[in-house]
Design a protein around this motif. Structure first.
Motif, PDB file in Angstrom:
ATOM      1  N   LYS A  23       0.537  12.291   6.773  1.00  0.00           N
ATOM      2  CA  LYS A  23       0.287  13.775   7.253  1.00  0.00           C
ATOM      3  C   LYS A  23       0.233  13.736   8.516  1.00  0.00           C
ATOM      4  CE  LYS A  23      -3.832  14.846   5.663  1.00  0.00           C
ATOM      5  NZ  LYS A  23      -5.145  14.786   5.413  1.00  0.00           N
ATOM      6  N   GLU A  24       1.020  14.967   9.057  1.00  0.00           N
ATOM      7  CA  GLU A  24       1.269  15.145  10.553  1.00  0.00           C
ATOM      8  C   GLU A  24       1.884  13.831  11.320  1.00  0.00           C
ATOM      9  OE1 GLU A  24      -2.450  16.732  12.241  1.00  0.00           O
ATOM     10  OE2 GLU A  24      -2.275  18.520  10.988  1.00  0.00           O
ATOM     11  N   ASN A  25       2.809  13.355  10.648  1.00  0.00           N
ATOM     12  CA  ASN A  25       3.401  11.996  11.100  1.00  0.00           C
ATOM     13  C   ASN A  25       2.349  10.656  11.339  1.00  0.00           C
ATOM     14  OD1 ASN A  25       6.251  13.125  11.276  1.00  0.00           O
ATOM     15  ND2 ASN A  25       5.093  14.638  12.712  1.00  0.00           N
ATOM     16  N   LEU A  26       1.479  10.890  10.566  1.00  0.00           N
ATOM     17  CA  LEU A  26       0.372   9.716  10.625  1.00  0.00           C
ATOM     18  C   LEU A  26       0.099   9.093   9.227  1.00  0.00           C
ATOM     19  CD1 LEU A  26      -2.194  10.768  13.180  1.00  0.00           C
ATOM     20  CD2 LEU A  26      -0.440   8.985  13.631  1.00  0.00           C
ATOM     21  N   PRO A  27       0.064   7.696   9.096  1.00  0.00           N
ATOM     22  CA  PRO A  27      -0.026   7.133   7.856  1.00  0.00           C
ATOM     23  C   PRO A  27      -1.413   7.099   7.107  1.00  0.00           C
ATOM     24  CG  PRO A  27      -0.031   5.580   9.519  1.00  0.00           C
ATOM     25  CD  PRO A  27       0.251   6.564  10.214  1.00  0.00           C
ATOM     26  N   TYR A  28      -1.612   7.336   5.892  1.00  0.00           N
ATOM     27  CA  TYR A  28      -2.942   7.362   5.072  1.00  0.00           C
ATOM     28  C   TYR A  28      -2.863   6.670   3.794  1.00  0.00           C
ATOM     29  CZ  TYR A  28      -4.360  11.050   8.240  1.00  0.00           C
ATOM     30  OH  TYR A  28      -5.019  11.919   9.300  1.00  0.00           O
ATOM     31  N   GLY A  29      -3.701   6.085   3.420  1.00  0.00           N
ATOM     32  CA  GLY A  29      -3.911   5.292   2.177  1.00  0.00           C
ATOM     33  C   GLY A  29      -4.813   6.120   1.231  1.00  0.00           C
ATOM     34  N   LYS A  30      -4.647   5.978   0.085  1.00  0.00           N
ATOM     35  CA  LYS A  30      -5.546   6.568  -0.934  1.00  0.00           C
ATOM     36  C   LYS A  30      -6.481   5.626  -1.645  1.00  0.00           C
ATOM     37  CE  LYS A  30      -4.307   9.945  -3.687  1.00  0.00           C
ATOM     38  NZ  LYS A  30      -3.473  10.628  -4.626  1.00  0.00           N
ATOM     39  N   LEU A  31      -7.714   5.604  -1.426  1.00  0.00           N
ATOM     40  CA  LEU A  31      -8.791   4.455  -2.085  1.00  0.00           C
ATOM     41  C   LEU A  31      -8.568   4.934  -3.494  1.00  0.00           C
ATOM     42  CD1 LEU A  31     -11.691   4.802   0.194  1.00  0.00           C
ATOM     43  CD2 LEU A  31     -10.290   2.768  -0.092  1.00  0.00           C
ATOM     44  N   LYS A  35       0.940  -1.217  -0.070  1.00  0.00           N
ATOM     45  CA  LYS A  35      -0.026   0.014   0.095  1.00  0.00           C
ATOM     46  C   LYS A  35       0.779   1.194   0.037  1.00  0.00           C
ATOM     47  CE  LYS A  35      -4.135  -1.897   2.518  1.00  0.00           C
ATOM     48  NZ  LYS A  35      -3.644  -2.983   2.997  1.00  0.00           N
ATOM     49  N   LYS A  36       0.616   1.987  -0.722  1.00  0.00           N
ATOM     50  CA  LYS A  36       1.164   3.357  -1.023  1.00  0.00           C
ATOM     51  C   LYS A  36       0.868   4.235   0.256  1.00  0.00           C
ATOM     52  CE  LYS A  36       2.495   7.444  -3.671  1.00  0.00           C
ATOM     53  NZ  LYS A  36       2.602   8.039  -4.962  1.00  0.00           N
ATOM     54  N   VAL A  37       1.682   4.645   1.283  1.00  0.00           N
ATOM     55  CA  VAL A  37       1.368   5.672   2.386  1.00  0.00           C
ATOM     56  C   VAL A  37       1.666   6.926   2.152  1.00  0.00           C
ATOM     57  CG1 VAL A  37       1.975   5.631   4.913  1.00  0.00           C
ATOM     58  CG2 VAL A  37       1.773   3.358   3.962  1.00  0.00           C
ATOM     59  N   TYR A  38       0.766   7.807   2.502  1.00  0.00           N
ATOM     60  CA  TYR A  38       1.031   9.325   2.574  1.00  0.00           C
ATOM     61  C   TYR A  38       1.064   9.500   3.974  1.00  0.00           C
ATOM     62  CZ  TYR A  38      -0.644   9.070  -2.391  1.00  0.00           C
ATOM     63  OH  TYR A  38      -0.729   8.697  -3.735  1.00  0.00           O
ATOM     64  N   ILE A  83       9.804  -2.746   7.731  1.00  0.00           N
ATOM     65  CA  ILE A  83       8.987  -2.014   8.822  1.00  0.00           C
ATOM     66  C   ILE A  83       9.629  -0.866   9.152  1.00  0.00           C
ATOM     67  CG2 ILE A  83      10.191  -3.434  10.451  1.00  0.00           C
ATOM     68  CD1 ILE A  83       7.468  -3.643  11.768  1.00  0.00           C
ATOM     69  N   PHE A  84      11.025  -0.740   9.162  1.00  0.00           N
ATOM     70  CA  PHE A  84      11.445   0.543   9.855  1.00  0.00           C
ATOM     71  C   PHE A  84      11.257   1.685   9.138  1.00  0.00           C
ATOM     72  CE2 PHE A  84      14.317  -1.194   6.464  1.00  0.00           C
ATOM     73  CZ  PHE A  84      14.732   0.000   5.557  1.00  0.00           C
ATOM     74  N   LYS A  85      10.836   1.700   7.814  1.00  0.00           N
ATOM     75  CA  LYS A  85      10.516   2.692   7.090  1.00  0.00           C
ATOM     76  C   LYS A  85       9.202   3.567   7.401  1.00  0.00           C
ATOM     77  CE  LYS A  85      12.421   1.267   2.667  1.00  0.00           C
ATOM     78  NZ  LYS A  85      12.066   1.127   1.194  1.00  0.00           N
ATOM     79  N   TYR A  86       8.471   2.678   8.403  1.00  0.00           N
ATOM     80  CA  TYR A  86       6.966   3.325   8.732  1.00  0.00           C
ATOM     81  C   TYR A  86       6.929   3.299  10.406  1.00  0.00           C
ATOM     82  CZ  TYR A  86       5.886   1.085   4.460  1.00  0.00           C
ATOM     83  OH  TYR A  86       5.888   0.723   3.117  1.00  0.00           O
TER      84      TYR A  86
END
Length: 312
Positions: free
Chosen positions: A228-236, A223-226, A258-261
């Motif tokens: 925002k304010e240091n929290l992960p989001y995905g795009k539907l 999943k591509k993670v975006y 896992i270290f990237k997240y």
């Protein structure tokens, strides 16, 4: 209500401290119960329990288990047995509601804030079959364990499992019967109230597995993670809306990334070439990859299955 968090795990793997520290970062006041072996008795910010003290159900299930999977025997068996360990632990400690969490799931939320909304359901699930972060209660975990015992003793279930596995082998496909099979069948055959927390609600959801699309935009097999304010989001993919992930599940080889997240102690996310290189060359990850190579050398069948999966 304060919801205890239960993790059943074997071995002091490189990703375990990463997961535990981030879990504690977002849940400073929660009980985190690590049910494991001596090798993990080194984290003073969680409660450690010896898995050998909760092995009654584990042993009973092992006596009736028949392997029907292309995955290694010990791996698949333990995936089933961990639920019996939890059931015994819950009975011994008099717990009522609790969160069962896989040891390769990164959390980005406070468990009490989110899961108190789901108290009263039998359990939570991701994408109908992913139990990476499942809220259970004392009755529902016993009911699920009873169902798994039924699967491996009832002639009708045994015939069904045999048929599925034989078809997979004849078609030269990977996979087989696993605890996720039990979760799907339980929901289909037992009257229960189950909530799928991988379904986005009010702009947020839990990730069943970072390598499953589940309707989200993908990049390089994940999943591509975006951020925002240091929290992960995905795009539907359906409407390009951003959905906050309360967790990310790093199943299989995705653990190596896992270290990237992760977030630092100040809940800040870091990235970049030098950051990634530092982790890739770290002793823990290099040792983990070396162990993987040794395991592959000692188990050629595992290599064959991996190559087949890549060629699919």
């Amino acid at each position: 209500m304060n919801i205890p968090i239960l993790i059943v795990h074997k071995g002091n793997t490189f990703y375990l401290p990463i997961v535990l520290r981030q879990l504690r970062l977002f849940n400073p006041n929660s009980r985190i119960c690590l049910i494991s072996d001596e090798s993990t008795k080194c984290y003073d910010f969680v409660e450690h329990y010896d898995i050998k003290n909760y092995s009654e159900g584990l042993i009973h299930f092992g006596e009736i288990y028949k392997h029907r999977s292309s995955n290694p025997y010990d791996y698949e068996l333990f995936c089933f047995q961990r639920w019996f360990v939890i059931n015994d632990f819950v009975k011994e400690n008099g717990l009522q509601d609790f969160l069962c969490m896989d040891s390769d799931v990164l959390f980005y939320c406070n468990v009490d804030d989110v899961f108190n909304h789901y108290l009263g359901c039998d359990f939570t699930i991701c994408n109908k079959l992913g139990p990476g972060c499942s809220l259970f209660n004392a009755h529902s975990i016993k009911s699920f364990c009873d169902y798994m015992m039924l699967m491996y003793t009832s002639p009708s279930y045994i015939n069904k499992m045999d048929g599925i596995y034989e078809n997979l082998k004849s078609e030269k496909k990977l996979g087989g019967i696993c605890d996720m099979t039990a979760f799907v069948w339980y929901q289909e055959n037992v009257k229960c109230n189950v909530i799928d927390i991988a379904t986005p609600i009010e702009g947020s959801c839990f990730d069943g597995c970072i390598t499953w699309s589940a309707g989200f935009e993908m990049k390089n097999g994940k999943k591509k993670v975006y951020w925002k304010e240091n929290l992960p989001y995905g795009k539907l993919e359906s409407d390009n809306s951003l959905i906050r992930f309360y967790c990310l599940h790093f199943q299989g080889r995705s653990k190596y990334s896992i270290f990237k997240y992760i977030l630092d102690k100040n809940k800040v996310h870091h990235s970049g070439f030098w950051y990634d290189l530092k982790w890739l060359l770290s002793k823990d990850i290099l040792n983990a990859r070396l162990k993987g190579i040794k395991k592959a050398i000692n188990n050629p069948k595992m290599v064959v299955n991996f190559v087949k999966a890549k060629l699919k």
